[in-house]
Design a protein around this motif. Structure first.
Motif, short mmCIF file in Angstrom:
data_model
loop_
_atom_site.label_atom_id
_atom_site.label_comp_id
_atom_site.label_asym_id
_atom_site.label_seq_id
_atom_site.Cartn_x
_atom_site.Cartn_y
_atom_site.Cartn_z
N SER A 159 0.99 -1.21 0.01
CA SER A 159 0.11 0.00 0.20
C SER A 159 0.81 1.21 -0.05
CB SER A 159 -1.00 -0.07 1.30
OG SER A 159 -1.83 -0.96 1.23
N TYR A 198 1.61 3.59 -2.23
CA TYR A 198 1.39 3.80 -3.55
C TYR A 198 2.26 4.80 -4.23
CZ TYR A 198 -2.65 1.12 -2.03
OH TYR A 198 -3.47 -0.03 -1.59
N GLU A 244 -5.26 4.31 -6.98
CA GLU A 244 -5.02 4.25 -5.50
C GLU A 244 -4.60 5.39 -4.77
OE1 GLU A 244 -6.76 1.90 -3.84
OE2 GLU A 244 -7.35 0.62 -5.49
N ARG A 266 -7.19 8.03 -4.76
CA ARG A 266 -8.08 7.83 -3.55
C ARG A 266 -7.50 8.17 -2.30
NH1 ARG A 266 -9.99 1.74 -5.73
NH2 ARG A 266 -11.59 2.45 -7.16
N GLU A 267 -6.23 7.66 -2.18
CA GLU A 267 -5.59 8.05 -1.00
C GLU A 267 -5.37 9.50 -0.53
OE1 GLU A 267 -2.07 5.37 0.87
OE2 GLU A 267 -1.16 7.12 -0.10
#
Length: 390
Positions: A27, A29, A68, A71-72
């Protein structure tokens, strides 16, 4: 973004792809995007083509990482700061006219002792008496000066009320229309001025670069745009590969749909996810969780596109596929299988609740539309009656 440039020195595109895959799996990213961006640049330079076959996996993972990351970064603080509480506190401070510093100074003054407060109270009382006397004198003079203006205001109010009562008179209509025209023209001029000012400010802001949340929104939009572009290139490469790349092509199409969903391009999202689902239906059976996940994503895209009934159908299909998967794994002894079964059993009630919410929403819309029609029905009947009499 975290700086990983030192770690990229001397690495091959294949090594960068591996590093990007590991960063994505953990995660991270931001790092994944940097690794994969560099890998794609080096591969294009080496192969001389942006659609070389070796770029397929790089583009695909690069696009997923950008999705991602966007989104983060959409909510960088997460749940660290309760937004509603912070906003309410700021609003209360503005209403009270106080800040944290003001409250701190008040607390310090309270700690200085009661003797000083008593002296201040006596001085305040004397000041209040003087202010009251001065105010009385001012009120007297203002009363004398305003006697004539009060009569003028009364006459103006009488004229205005007479104009409103005589709304059917010719003079009232012409007077009102002239005033309306004047007000409309003034409002139009003011609106044009404000538009020009806003345009100037926005153009200057765009040139200079925005700050705060605006900066995050621009970066997020850029990430989504790049994600869409590299995923489109991946789609071209996987399509050229033929049957062996069907699973990758389906995943790429579905990810493209997710990018469109984040960009609020709901029609495109529905089309891409549906195309990916059609491929997956040929590859997987009804006990595969991959199908359930895609049906759920399609249901979300349809609900956002206001196609409620189709969305409910896809959510119901998702539930059925999850139940099929649970039935297949229920006797499994592996810990990973037991964990998956527990996850799916928790997901089913959440999806069922979403279906109930969508049905309630549909009923509310129908009720609103019927109520709206009933409100206009008497007026329509009156118009029909008038036409018949004529």
């Amino acid at each position: 973004m975290a700086d990983v440039s030192d770690k990229m020195e001397g690495k091959t595109p294949k090594q960068l792809l591996g590093a990007g895959a590991r960063a994505y799996a953990t995660s991270n990213y931001s790092a994944a995007v940097q690794y994969l961006s560099r890998a794609s640049e080096m591969t294009v330079a080496e192969e001389g083509s942006p659609t070389h076959d070796s770029l397929g996996e790089i583009y695909f993972l690069y696009g997923k990482s950008l999705l991602e990351l966007s989104r983060e970064e959409g909510d960088p603080l997460g749940d660290v700061v309760p937004k509603d509480v912070a906003v309410m506190q700021e609003a209360e401070e503005e209403e009270d006219g106080t800040t944290k510093e003001d409250r701190g100074s008040d607390d310090e003054s309270e700690e200085n002792g009661e003797g000083e407060d008593d002296d201040d109270d006596e001085e305040e009382e004397e000041g209040d008496e003087e202010e009251n006397e001065n105010q009385e004198e001012l009120n007297k003079t203002e009363g004398e000066n305003n006697e004539g203006t009060k009569e003028d205001k009364k006459s103006e109010q009488n004229i205005a009320s007479a104009t409103e009562v005589q709304i059917n008179g010719e003079d009232a209509k012409s007077h009102k229309s002239e005033n309306d025209k004047t007000a409309t023209s003034e409002n139009a001029e003011n609106a044009e001025k404000s538009k020009d000012e806003v345009k100037d400010d926005s153009s200057e802001g765009a040139k200079a670069g925005s700050s705060g949340s605006g900066e995050n929104e621009e970066e997020s939009a850029s990430d989504l745009q790049v994600a869409w572009e590299v995923l489109e290139l991946a789609k071209i490469i996987f399509t050229k590969r033929g049957e062996e790349a069907k699973p990758d092509l389906a995943e790429t199409l579905i990810t493209l749909g997710e990018v469109s969903l984040e960009s609020e391009n709901f029609e495109s999202a529905v089309n891409d996810i549906r195309d990916g689902l059609e491929i997956q239906k040929l590859l997987y059976d009804d006990t595969d969780r991959t199908l359930a996940e895609t049906y759920y994503k399609l249901g979300m895209a349809l609900s956002m596109n206001n196609k409620i009934e189709e969305a409910i159908e896809n959510f119901n299909r998702t539930i059925q596929l999850l139940k099929n998967r649970i039935e297949k794994l229920k006797d499994g002894q592996k810990s990973i299988e037991k964990k998956e079964v527990d996850e799916m059993r928790q997901l089913i009630p959440e999806i069922e609740e979403k279906i109930v919410d969508l049905r309630n929403y549909t009923e509310e819309v129908r009720c609103f539309q019927s109520c709206k029609l009933s409100l206009f029905e008497p007026d329509m009947q009156g118009q029909m009656k008038d036409k018949a009499e004529v």
